[in-house]
Write an enzyme that holds these catalytic residues in place. Structure first.
Site, PDB file in Angstrom:
ATOM      1  N   GLY A  10       0.778  -1.222   0.000  1.00 42.35           N
ATOM      2  CA  GLY A  10       0.000   0.000   0.000  1.00 42.35           C
ATOM      3  C   GLY A  10       0.813   1.276   0.000  1.00 42.35           C
TER       4      GLY A  10
ATOM      5  N   TYR B 195      31.279  14.973  30.769  1.00 39.98           N
ATOM      6  CA  TYR B 195      31.877  16.188  30.206  1.00 39.98           C
ATOM      7  C   TYR B 195      30.799  16.935  29.449  1.00 39.98           C
ATOM      8  CZ  TYR B 195      31.989  13.233  26.029  1.00 39.98           C
ATOM      9  OH  TYR B 195      31.639  12.398  25.002  1.00 39.98           O
TER      10      TYR B 195
ATOM     11  N   SER C 128      27.457   7.307  16.375  1.00 38.55           N
ATOM     12  CA  SER C 128      27.408   7.090  17.827  1.00 38.55           C
ATOM     13  C   SER C 128      28.241   8.109  18.607  1.00 38.55           C
ATOM     14  CB  SER C 128      27.887   5.672  18.165  1.00 38.55           C
ATOM     15  OG  SER C 128      29.240   5.484  17.786  1.00 38.55           O
ATOM     16  N   GLY C 129      28.841   9.081  17.921  1.00 37.24           N
ATOM     17  CA  GLY C 129      29.490  10.177  18.634  1.00 37.24           C
ATOM     18  C   GLY C 129      30.993  10.267  18.498  1.00 37.24           C
TER      19      GLY C 129
ATOM     20  N   HIS D 116      38.540  16.004  16.318  1.00 38.33           N
ATOM     21  CA  HIS D 116      38.234  17.408  16.602  1.00 38.33           C
ATOM     22  C   HIS D 116      39.405  18.127  17.253  1.00 38.33           C
ATOM     23  CE1 HIS D 116      37.842  16.603  20.931  1.00 38.33           C
ATOM     24  NE2 HIS D 116      37.090  15.563  20.631  1.00 38.33           N
TER      25      HIS D 116
ATOM     26  N   CYS E 130      36.977   9.912  21.192  1.00 38.32           N
ATOM     27  CA  CYS E 130      37.263  10.782  20.057  1.00 38.32           C
ATOM     28  C   CYS E 130      38.775  10.859  19.827  1.00 38.32           C
ATOM     29  CB  CYS E 130      36.712  12.184  20.305  1.00 38.32           C
ATOM     30  SG  CYS E 130      34.898  12.290  20.243  1.00 38.32           S
TER      31      CYS E 130
END
Length: 283
Positions: free
Chosen positions: A103, A186, A200-201, A205, A224
Site C-alpha cells: 500500500g 563532560y 554514535s558520537g 576534533h 574521540c
C-alpha cells in the site's frame, strides 16, 4: 560546497500511501574517495529487491557500485574499493510507482550527481599517537594526536567523515558518558574543528583543554581523536585547523591499535569495514 537536490534531499515525510528517499551526498557535492551513496527512506521498505532495482549508481571510472541494506530504511551503494579520485558519480532514482511496502509506493524520478575530489586517506595509530595524512598516494603531514583512553578506546577500522562542524557542543550524556550522579562526564560547549566519524558520537576534533604535551604522548579522550587547537579555533596554524581545512566530507580516516574493536559498518558511513563478499551476497 554542496547544493541541495530536489525532493531526494528534502526532509522526507511523504503522505500516507507513499514513501520518499533522501540521497546523500547531495547533488553538486565534491566528496572524498570513501563517500558511499547512502539512501534513507522515510518509511520502512519491505520489498527491498523492487526498490533497489529502481536505483542505479554509475561512475565515470567504470567502477561497479553494489547496494547493501542496513535495515529496512537505509540502502547504501559502494564499489569494492574506494572511488577513484576525479571520478563523477551519477545516482538515478526511479521509484515512482514502485511499491516498497504493501500500500505504499514511491514518487520520485530524479538524478543526483556528485564529484569525487582528490584522494585523502589518513591513518591514526593509537599506539604511536600519530596521524599520517596521505593525499594522492603521498604523505603530506604527520600530526600528533590524543585518542581514546584505555577505559574508553577509539573504535578501530575505516571511518568516513560525514559532517564538518566549525564548532559544536559535546555533551557526554548524549552518548552514555555520565557520572555516578547521573550528570554528563563532560560538557564542552565550543569544541572547534569537529569532523564526525560515526553516528554514535566519534569525532576527530580540535582540543584546547589538554596540555600541549599530551598530543603524541598520551591517549586521554572518551573515544574521540583530538588534535591540538586553541579556544575558539581561530589560529589557522594549529594541527586541528590544518586538518579541518584540508578535509572533505567523504575522506577516509583509518584507526588502528586502539583496542576498541572494529566499528560496526552501519555506524556512520563505515561501510568499508564489511568484506566485499558479505556486502554483495544479498544483492
Amino acid at each position: 560546497p554542496a547544493t541541495a537536490s530536489t525532493a531526494s534531499t528534502a526532509a522526507a515525510t511523504g503522505p500516507q500511501g507513499h514513501f520518499q528517499a533522501r540521497v546523500s551526498p547531495t547533488n553538486g557535492s565534491t566528496v572524498g574517495v570513501g563517500m558511499p551513496v547512502s539512501i534513507a527512506f522515510d518509511h520502512p521498505v519491505t520489498d527491498e529487491r523492487a526498490v533497489e532495482a529502481a536505483v542505479q549508481v554509475t561512475s565515470s571510472s567504470g567502477q561497479r557500485a553494489v547496494g547493501h541494506w542496513f535495515g529496512p530504511s537505509r540502502l547504501d551503494f559502494r564499489p569494492q574499493h574506494y572511488w577513484k579520485a576525479g571520478s563523477d558519480i551519477t545516482v538515478t532514482l526511479r521509484t515512482a510507482g514502485v511499491e516498497g511496502a504493501p500500500g505504499r509506493t514511491g514518487t520520485q524520478d530524479e538524478t543526483v550527481r556528485f564529484h569525487v575530489g582528490r584522494s585523502q586517506v589518513s591513518t591514526v595509530d593509537a599506539r604511536t599517537k600519530t596521524m599520517t595524512v596521505v593525499r594522492n598516494g603521498k604523505v603530506v603531514n604527520t600530526l600528533p594526536v590524543s585518542a581514546g583512553a584505555a577505559a574508553t578506546p577509539t573504535y578501530d577500522g575505516q571511518m568516513v567523515i560525514s559532517q564538518k562542524l566549525p564548532v559544536t557542543r559535546m555533551d557526554g550524556a548524549t552518548v552514555g558518558f555520565t557520572g555516578a550522579n547521573g550528570k554528563a562526564a563532560y560538557d564542552i560547549p565550543d569544541v572547534p574543528h569537529a569532523l564526525r566519524l560515526s553516528s554514535s558520537g566519534t569525532f576527530l576534533h580540535g582540543n584546547y583543554w589538554a596540555a600541549r604535551s599530551a598530543f603524541g604522548a598520551v591517549n586521554t579522550s572518551h573515544g574521540c581523536i583530538g588534535l591540538r587547537d586553541v579556544e575558539g579555533g581561530g589560529d589557522p596554524s594549529t594541527p586541528a585547523a590544518w586538518f579541518y581545512d584540508h578535509s572533505l566530507v567523504g575522506d577516509v580516516v583509518i584507526v588502528k591499535n586502539s583496542g576498541g574493536g572494529t566499528i560496526d559498518p552501519a555506524n556512520g558511513l563505515s561501510d568499508w569495514n564489511m568484506p566485499w563478499q558479505t556486502w554483495v551476497q544479498d544483492s
